[in-house]
Design a protein around this motif. Structure first.
Motif, PDB file in Angstrom:
ATOM      1  N   LEU A   1       0.922  -1.283  -0.157  1.00  0.00           N
ATOM      2  CA  LEU A   1       0.146   0.051  -0.079  1.00  0.00           C
ATOM      3  C   LEU A   1       0.726   1.443   0.079  1.00  0.00           C
ATOM      4  O   LEU A   1       0.521   2.343  -0.374  1.00  0.00           O
ATOM      5  CB  LEU A   1      -0.800  -0.062   1.178  1.00  0.00           C
ATOM      6  CG  LEU A   1      -2.132  -0.916   1.221  1.00  0.00           C
ATOM      7  CD1 LEU A   1      -2.781  -0.978   2.587  1.00  0.00           C
ATOM      8  CD2 LEU A   1      -2.901  -1.130  -0.078  1.00  0.00           C
TER       9      LEU A   1
ATOM     10  N   ARG B   1       3.611  -0.483   4.505  1.00  0.00           N
ATOM     11  CA  ARG B   1       2.512  -0.889   4.755  1.00  0.00           C
ATOM     12  C   ARG B   1       1.898  -1.857   3.587  1.00  0.00           C
ATOM     13  O   ARG B   1       2.061  -1.470   2.523  1.00  0.00           O
ATOM     14  CB  ARG B   1       1.550   0.218   4.818  1.00  0.00           C
ATOM     15  CG  ARG B   1      -0.068   0.008   5.231  1.00  0.00           C
ATOM     16  CD  ARG B   1      -0.739   1.348   5.520  1.00  0.00           C
ATOM     17  NE  ARG B   1      -2.035   1.350   6.124  1.00  0.00           N
ATOM     18  CZ  ARG B   1      -2.411   1.557   6.914  1.00  0.00           C
ATOM     19  NH1 ARG B   1      -1.752   2.299   7.988  1.00  0.00           N
ATOM     20  NH2 ARG B   1      -3.846   1.343   7.452  1.00  0.00           N
TER      21      ARG B   1
ATOM     22  N   VAL C   1      -1.223  -5.162   2.653  1.00  0.00           N
ATOM     23  CA  VAL C   1      -2.218  -5.887   2.785  1.00  0.00           C
ATOM     24  C   VAL C   1      -2.359  -7.248   2.019  1.00  0.00           C
ATOM     25  O   VAL C   1      -1.587  -7.395   1.145  1.00  0.00           O
ATOM     26  CB  VAL C   1      -3.731  -5.067   1.922  1.00  0.00           C
ATOM     27  CG1 VAL C   1      -3.344  -5.076   0.528  1.00  0.00           C
ATOM     28  CG2 VAL C   1      -5.075  -5.730   2.496  1.00  0.00           C
TER      29      VAL C   1
ATOM     30  N   GLU D   1      -7.833 -11.880   2.407  1.00  0.00           N
ATOM     31  CA  GLU D   1      -8.741 -12.248   3.316  1.00  0.00           C
ATOM     32  C   GLU D   1      -8.711 -13.696   3.599  1.00  0.00           C
ATOM     33  O   GLU D   1      -8.014 -14.542   2.643  1.00  0.00           O
ATOM     34  CB  GLU D   1     -10.047 -11.736   2.995  1.00  0.00           C
ATOM     35  CG  GLU D   1     -10.529 -12.557   1.819  1.00  0.00           C
ATOM     36  CD  GLU D   1     -12.087 -12.243   1.707  1.00  0.00           C
ATOM     37  OE1 GLU D   1     -13.011 -12.230   2.485  1.00  0.00           O
ATOM     38  OE2 GLU D   1     -12.324 -11.615   0.395  1.00  0.00           O
TER      39      GLU D   1
ATOM     40  N   GLY E   1      -5.566  -3.799  11.408  1.00  0.00           N
ATOM     41  CA  GLY E   1      -6.856  -3.956  11.130  1.00  0.00           C
ATOM     42  C   GLY E   1      -7.255  -4.432   9.876  1.00  0.00           C
ATOM     43  O   GLY E   1      -6.336  -4.828   9.235  1.00  0.00           O
ATOM     44  N   LEU E   2      -8.619  -4.629   9.683  1.00  0.00           N
ATOM     45  CA  LEU E   2      -8.953  -5.354   8.489  1.00  0.00           C
ATOM     46  C   LEU E   2      -9.767  -4.154   7.545  1.00  0.00           C
ATOM     47  O   LEU E   2     -10.261  -3.194   7.990  1.00  0.00           O
ATOM     48  CB  LEU E   2     -10.253  -5.983   8.607  1.00  0.00           C
ATOM     49  CG  LEU E   2      -9.788  -7.509   9.345  1.00  0.00           C
ATOM     50  CD1 LEU E   2     -11.127  -7.923   9.576  1.00  0.00           C
ATOM     51  CD2 LEU E   2      -8.750  -8.298   8.643  1.00  0.00           C
ATOM     52  N   ASN E   3      -9.353  -4.115   6.294  1.00  0.00           N
ATOM     53  CA  ASN E   3      -9.897  -2.990   5.251  1.00  0.00           C
ATOM     54  C   ASN E   3     -11.305  -3.259   5.036  1.00  0.00           C
ATOM     55  O   ASN E   3     -11.877  -4.460   5.683  1.00  0.00           O
ATOM     56  CB  ASN E   3      -9.184  -2.975   4.165  1.00  0.00           C
ATOM     57  CG  ASN E   3      -9.121  -4.136   3.340  1.00  0.00           C
ATOM     58  OD1 ASN E   3      -9.953  -4.930   3.270  1.00  0.00           O
ATOM     59  ND2 ASN E   3      -8.130  -4.198   2.277  1.00  0.00           N
ATOM     60  N   ARG E   4     -11.891  -2.661   4.324  1.00  0.00           N
ATOM     61  CA  ARG E   4     -13.397  -2.863   3.930  1.00  0.00           C
ATOM     62  C   ARG E   4     -13.653  -4.168   3.439  1.00  0.00           C
ATOM     63  O   ARG E   4     -14.850  -4.471   3.280  1.00  0.00           O
ATOM     64  CB  ARG E   4     -14.016  -1.501   3.047  1.00  0.00           C
ATOM     65  CG  ARG E   4     -13.876  -0.253   3.866  1.00  0.00           C
ATOM     66  CD  ARG E   4     -14.603   0.731   2.980  1.00  0.00           C
ATOM     67  NE  ARG E   4     -13.704   1.279   2.064  1.00  0.00           N
ATOM     68  CZ  ARG E   4     -13.971   2.149   1.049  1.00  0.00           C
ATOM     69  NH1 ARG E   4     -15.203   2.445   0.762  1.00  0.00           N
ATOM     70  NH2 ARG E   4     -12.992   2.225   0.383  1.00  0.00           N
ATOM     71  N   LEU E   5     -12.697  -4.688   2.753  1.00  0.00           N
ATOM     72  CA  LEU E   5     -13.023  -5.956   2.148  1.00  0.00           C
ATOM     73  C   LEU E   5     -12.575  -7.212   2.995  1.00  0.00           C
ATOM     74  O   LEU E   5     -12.623  -8.415   2.549  1.00  0.00           O
ATOM     75  CB  LEU E   5     -12.171  -6.203   0.824  1.00  0.00           C
ATOM     76  CG  LEU E   5     -12.401  -5.050  -0.182  1.00  0.00           C
ATOM     77  CD1 LEU E   5     -11.290  -5.292  -1.469  1.00  0.00           C
ATOM     78  CD2 LEU E   5     -13.674  -5.222  -0.844  1.00  0.00           C
TER      79      LEU E   5
ATOM     80  N   GLN F   1      -9.704  -7.716   4.315  1.00  0.00           N
ATOM     81  CA  GLN F   1      -8.215  -8.043   4.224  1.00  0.00           C
ATOM     82  C   GLN F   1      -7.490  -7.586   5.472  1.00  0.00           C
ATOM     83  O   GLN F   1      -7.661  -6.281   5.855  1.00  0.00           O
ATOM     84  CB  GLN F   1      -7.805  -7.747   2.874  1.00  0.00           C
ATOM     85  CG  GLN F   1      -8.581  -8.348   1.610  1.00  0.00           C
ATOM     86  CD  GLN F   1      -8.338  -7.666   0.528  1.00  0.00           C
ATOM     87  OE1 GLN F   1      -8.348  -6.296   0.350  1.00  0.00           O
ATOM     88  NE2 GLN F   1      -8.329  -8.512  -0.846  1.00  0.00           N
TER      89      GLN F   1
ATOM     90  N   VAL G   1      -4.585  -5.733   7.304  1.00  0.00           N
ATOM     91  CA  VAL G   1      -3.524  -4.823   6.751  1.00  0.00           C
ATOM     92  C   VAL G   1      -2.438  -4.817   8.134  1.00  0.00           C
ATOM     93  O   VAL G   1      -2.569  -4.672   8.999  1.00  0.00           O
ATOM     94  CB  VAL G   1      -4.035  -3.405   6.807  1.00  0.00           C
ATOM     95  CG1 VAL G   1      -3.129  -2.387   6.542  1.00  0.00           C
ATOM     96  CG2 VAL G   1      -5.176  -3.480   5.937  1.00  0.00           C
TER      97      VAL G   1
ATOM     98  N   GLU H   1       1.508  -2.929   9.366  1.00  0.00           N
ATOM     99  CA  GLU H   1       2.526  -1.887   8.818  1.00  0.00           C
ATOM    100  C   GLU H   1       3.735  -2.068   9.827  1.00  0.00           C
ATOM    101  O   GLU H   1       3.749  -2.856  10.786  1.00  0.00           O
ATOM    102  CB  GLU H   1       1.935  -0.542   9.079  1.00  0.00           C
ATOM    103  CG  GLU H   1       1.381  -0.265  10.396  1.00  0.00           C
ATOM    104  CD  GLU H   1       0.634   1.193  10.657  1.00  0.00           C
ATOM    105  OE1 GLU H   1       0.979   1.587  11.925  1.00  0.00           O
ATOM    106  OE2 GLU H   1       0.136   1.870   9.621  1.00  0.00           O
TER     107      GLU H   1
END
Length: 81
Positions: free
Chosen positions: A35, A39, A41, A44, A67-71, A73, A75, A77
């Motif tokens: 990303l 960072r 991703v 999932e 955390g998880l992204n909107r999909l 998956q 993330v 860093e």
């Protein structure tokens, strides 16, 4: 515990106990998305031990799950500090 290059990367005892292999990490590295600096991703439904190991190897230093992204998956860093 953690290497700074792909050549000296080592799995932790917990990752080994969870069944993570270097072959798994190589496969996951090809499926991960960078990303930006420090960072990434990952796909999932990937186990936490494999995600953590892949993130450490790709980033070259300890990584933190953020955390998880909107999909859905995971993330990761670079760990601050």
């Amino acid at each position: 515990m953690t290497g700074t290059t792909a050549n000296d990367f080592q799995l932790t005892d917990i990752e080994i106990d969870c069944g993570v292999t270097m072959s798994d990490i190589n496969t996951m590295t090809n499926r991960a998305l960078v990303l930006g600096p420090g960072r990434i991703v990952l796909p999932e439904n990937t186990g936490p031990a494999l995600c953590s190991a892949t993130a450490r190897r790709m980033l070259g230093r300890p990584a933190t799950f953020v955390g998880l992204n909107r999909l859905g998956q995971p993330v990761y860093e670079l760990t601050k500090g």
